[in-house]
Design a protein around this motif. Structure first.
Motif, mmCIF file in Angstrom:
data_model
loop_
_atom_site.group_PDB
_atom_site.id
_atom_site.type_symbol
_atom_site.label_atom_id
_atom_site.label_comp_id
_atom_site.label_asym_id
_atom_site.label_seq_id
_atom_site.Cartn_x
_atom_site.Cartn_y
_atom_site.Cartn_z
ATOM 1 N N LEU A 13 0.769 -1.186 -0.128
ATOM 2 C CA LEU A 13 0.153 -0.050 -0.042
ATOM 3 C C LEU A 13 0.796 1.151 0.098
ATOM 4 O O LEU A 13 0.446 2.264 -0.562
ATOM 5 C CB LEU A 13 -0.990 0.003 1.289
ATOM 6 C CG LEU A 13 -2.086 -0.976 1.276
ATOM 7 C CD1 LEU A 13 -2.803 -1.110 2.596
ATOM 8 C CD2 LEU A 13 -2.885 -1.166 -0.073
ATOM 9 N N GLU A 14 1.886 1.235 0.597
ATOM 10 C CA GLU A 14 2.865 2.485 0.791
ATOM 11 C C GLU A 14 3.350 2.695 -0.830
ATOM 12 O O GLU A 14 3.605 3.826 -1.077
ATOM 13 C CB GLU A 14 4.015 2.051 1.753
ATOM 14 C CG GLU A 14 4.965 3.222 1.642
ATOM 15 C CD GLU A 14 4.630 4.458 2.431
ATOM 16 O OE1 GLU A 14 5.129 5.698 2.325
ATOM 17 O OE2 GLU A 14 3.262 4.592 3.384
ATOM 18 N N ILE A 42 1.927 1.922 -3.485
ATOM 19 C CA ILE A 42 1.028 2.390 -4.367
ATOM 20 C C ILE A 42 0.726 4.039 -4.004
ATOM 21 O O ILE A 42 0.784 4.800 -5.024
ATOM 22 C CB ILE A 42 -0.687 1.686 -4.048
ATOM 23 C CG1 ILE A 42 -0.352 0.341 -4.543
ATOM 24 C CG2 ILE A 42 -1.707 2.610 -4.755
ATOM 25 C CD1 ILE A 42 -1.708 -0.343 -4.059
ATOM 26 N N ARG A 43 0.904 4.376 -2.800
ATOM 27 C CA ARG A 43 0.984 5.915 -2.390
ATOM 28 C C ARG A 43 1.904 6.553 -3.013
ATOM 29 O O ARG A 43 1.797 7.690 -3.609
ATOM 30 C CB ARG A 43 0.802 6.095 -0.808
ATOM 31 C CG ARG A 43 -0.641 5.705 -0.354
ATOM 32 C CD ARG A 43 -0.703 6.015 1.151
ATOM 33 N NE ARG A 43 0.430 5.324 2.085
ATOM 34 C CZ ARG A 43 -0.067 4.257 2.701
ATOM 35 N NH1 ARG A 43 -1.035 3.510 2.636
ATOM 36 N NH2 ARG A 43 0.903 3.837 3.603
ATOM 37 N N GLN A 53 -4.872 7.466 -2.583
ATOM 38 C CA GLN A 53 -5.109 7.291 -1.453
ATOM 39 C C GLN A 53 -5.345 5.628 -1.036
ATOM 40 O O GLN A 53 -6.406 5.539 -1.900
ATOM 41 C CB GLN A 53 -6.019 8.207 -0.822
ATOM 42 C CG GLN A 53 -5.571 9.796 -1.047
ATOM 43 C CD GLN A 53 -4.442 9.720 0.169
ATOM 44 O OE1 GLN A 53 -4.435 9.287 1.347
ATOM 45 N NE2 GLN A 53 -3.347 10.656 -0.118
ATOM 46 N N THR A 54 -5.079 5.023 -0.230
ATOM 47 C CA THR A 54 -5.452 3.633 0.141
ATOM 48 C C THR A 54 -6.448 3.458 1.296
ATOM 49 O O THR A 54 -6.489 2.430 1.774
ATOM 50 C CB THR A 54 -4.089 2.812 0.289
ATOM 51 O OG1 THR A 54 -3.384 3.416 1.446
ATOM 52 C CG2 THR A 54 -3.123 2.853 -1.043
ATOM 53 N N ILE A 72 -10.578 1.442 0.031
ATOM 54 C CA ILE A 72 -10.446 0.489 -1.485
ATOM 55 C C ILE A 72 -11.807 0.008 -2.032
ATOM 56 O O ILE A 72 -12.372 -0.996 -1.181
ATOM 57 C CB ILE A 72 -9.492 -0.606 -0.935
ATOM 58 C CG1 ILE A 72 -7.965 -0.168 -0.398
ATOM 59 C CG2 ILE A 72 -9.494 -1.862 -2.166
ATOM 60 C CD1 ILE A 72 -7.298 -1.137 -0.034
ATOM 61 N N PHE A 125 -11.460 3.082 -6.808
ATOM 62 C CA PHE A 125 -9.894 2.849 -6.400
ATOM 63 C C PHE A 125 -9.337 1.676 -7.171
ATOM 64 O O PHE A 125 -8.295 2.066 -7.905
ATOM 65 C CB PHE A 125 -9.973 2.544 -4.952
ATOM 66 C CG PHE A 125 -8.451 2.471 -4.644
ATOM 67 C CD1 PHE A 125 -7.479 3.282 -4.390
ATOM 68 C CD2 PHE A 125 -7.924 0.765 -4.404
ATOM 69 C CE1 PHE A 125 -6.189 2.992 -4.164
ATOM 70 C CE2 PHE A 125 -6.549 0.542 -4.035
ATOM 71 C CZ PHE A 125 -5.760 1.397 -3.885
ATOM 72 N N LEU A 171 -6.362 2.204 -10.037
ATOM 73 C CA LEU A 171 -5.210 1.875 -9.814
ATOM 74 C C LEU A 171 -4.741 0.614 -11.220
ATOM 75 O O LEU A 171 -3.555 0.868 -11.486
ATOM 76 C CB LEU A 171 -5.148 0.924 -8.515
ATOM 77 C CG LEU A 171 -3.838 0.236 -8.304
ATOM 78 C CD1 LEU A 171 -2.936 1.098 -8.132
ATOM 79 C CD2 LEU A 171 -4.042 -0.803 -7.033
ATOM 80 N N THR A 197 -6.000 -6.660 -11.011
ATOM 81 C CA THR A 197 -6.067 -5.986 -10.012
ATOM 82 C C THR A 197 -7.171 -6.331 -8.943
ATOM 83 O O THR A 197 -6.913 -6.343 -7.796
ATOM 84 C CB THR A 197 -6.334 -4.331 -10.160
ATOM 85 O OG1 THR A 197 -5.536 -3.978 -11.351
ATOM 86 C CG2 THR A 197 -5.988 -3.507 -9.222
ATOM 87 N N PHE A 231 -6.385 -7.595 -4.699
ATOM 88 C CA PHE A 231 -7.002 -7.266 -3.630
ATOM 89 C C PHE A 231 -8.170 -7.990 -3.048
ATOM 90 O O PHE A 231 -8.326 -7.989 -1.872
ATOM 91 C CB PHE A 231 -7.586 -5.576 -3.943
ATOM 92 C CG PHE A 231 -6.643 -4.639 -3.976
ATOM 93 C CD1 PHE A 231 -6.457 -3.794 -2.536
ATOM 94 C CD2 PHE A 231 -5.899 -4.240 -5.110
ATOM 95 C CE1 PHE A 231 -5.339 -2.786 -2.896
ATOM 96 C CE2 PHE A 231 -5.036 -3.571 -5.182
ATOM 97 C CZ PHE A 231 -4.635 -2.455 -4.092
#
Length: 407
Positions: free
Chosen positions: A333-334, A336-337, A343-344, A347, A351, A355, A366, A370
């Motif tokens: 997640l970090e 992706i940010r 912003q995560t 979800i 989103f 993404l 994707t 998730f």
């Protein structure tokens, strides 16, 4: 070295050699220090006085200790002579000397001026000699007794002298005068200023003189000044022991500094000066600032990856798959940010759609990632197969990312 540099060095060397040659050939300067030391042969030493006094009396004793200490350990009688530029006995030492004089001995003290306690004891006061009109700073001294050589004697070195402007006329005998040397035609002193007095004290005698130069080589060796010093000594008994003080002297009896040996010897002195000059030349030409070698500093290694692997292996070996999965998800997640600027916190379908578009992954891939992450978070335990599956899905997702990632 350039021609100009060689020229400068040659000129400096010639200048230094010229200065050394001039200094070594010029006559030695006279030492005018007022030492009054008995072993000094300089003008204001008193080597000649010591030699002549020992010829007059065979009972001369040189005292190298303070008078308080010497009189305490010796009970000999006679005459105690003090002369120096300045003499300050102090209360206890002066009292011991006065007690010794009271027993029938003689004290002769010669200095420019005297301590107040001694003057008060003898009811005396002193004042400096007026030098107005004495442009050459010359003085003349004379003894009073007509049976002695009472001509005036000249002293031609500038200094400040004192005379007794108040005396106890009932007890004090005037022995000598001093005055400024103004008229060369005058043989005797007129309007005389008293500079030597003699006063009884108990059974003994005290003689005070404000002209200590009478005992120096410079004064005695100038004819006929030796008659003045000899006449002054006629006031003491040479048949009794004569104690000459060497403690209260401005000059040292011996020198503790090794530099005295260098500077007092002509050859050693110039050897010392040449060394200093050479050091100065070295500093001028070789003392320029030079770049110091810059040490190679090995940069600190980045052990972040090693540290991470160590922690991961520790978790893996202990079977903490759930914790590993949790950290793996947080790191993803970090990622992706930081790389795709999304912003995560929430979800949802929107989103995932955004993404997939930004990461160059299909919508189905994707959603698969998730969905699997959602299942892992709901489970209390994670087995090895599920952990490997999670790692594979995340790595495949990142491999399709066309955005530039941070190092």
């Amino acid at each position: 070295m350039s021609k100009r540099g060689k020229l400068y060095i040659t000129l400096i060397a010639i200048t230094v050699l010229t200065i050394i040659a001039l200094e070594m050939t010029k006559p030695k300067q006279i030492n005018w220090f007022e030492s009054y030391a008995l072993h000094h042969k300089i003008p204001f030493g008193s080597f000649v006085f010591k030699e002549q006094l020992q010829r007059v009396s065979k009972k001369v004793k040189l005292v190298e200790r303070p008078p308080f200490e010497y009189l305490k350990s010796n009970s000999a009688n006679g005459t105690y002579i003090f002369y120096n530029d300045v003499i300050n006995f102090g209360r206890e030492e002066l009292n011991s000397l006065l007690d010794w004089v009271d027993k029938g001995n003689t004290l002769l003290v010669s200095a420019r001026d005297f301590e107040p306690m001694l003057l008060d004891t003898l009811h005396l006061k002193t004042l400096s000699v007026n030098t107005i009109g004495n442009f050459n700073n010359e003085y003349k001294v004379q003894l009073v007794n007509p049976r002695l050589d009472n001509n005036s004697f000249k002293y031609d070195k500038p200094t400040t002298f004192y005379h007794f402007n108040k005396i106890d006329t009932l007890k004090t005998n005037v022995v000598g005068f001093i005055d400024a040397y103004r008229n060369p035609q005058e043989e005797a002193i007129k309007d005389s200023l008293v500079n030597i007095i003699k006063q009884p004290f108990g059974d003994g005698t005290i003689i005070l003189s404000t002209f200590p130069q009478a005992f120096t080589n410079y004064f005695i060796l100038k004819t006929p000044n030796h008659n003045y010093t000899a006449s002054l000594l006629s006031y003491i008994n040479t048949d009794e022991p004569i104690f000459v003080d060497t403690y209260y002297k401005s000059g040292k009896k011996f020198y503790t500094s090794p530099m005295y040996l260098f500077l007092n010897n002509r050859a050693l002195k110039w050897a010392y000066y040449i060394v200093l000059i050479c050091v100065l030349i070295y500093i001028v030409f070789e003392g320029k600032r030079k770049q110091r070698a810059i040490p190679i500093i090995t940069p600190l290694k980045n052990h972040t990856v090693s540290f991470t692997r160590t922690i991961a292996n520790m978790y893996y070996e202990k079977g903490k798959n759930k914790d590993i999965a949790k950290h793996k998800i947080q790191h993803f997640l970090e990622y992706i940010r930081n790389t795709m600027y999304l912003q995560t916190a929430t979800i949802d379908a929107e989103f995932i759609k955004n993404l997939a578009a930004r990461s160059n992954n299909t919508l189905e891939d994707t959603e698969t990632v998730f969905n699997f992450i959602s299942n892992i978070e709901k489970q209390t335990t994670v087995n090895n197969i599920e952990l490997e599956r999670l790692n594979t899905l995340i790595d495949n997702f990142k491999s399709h990312n066309q955005w530039k990632t941070k190092p």
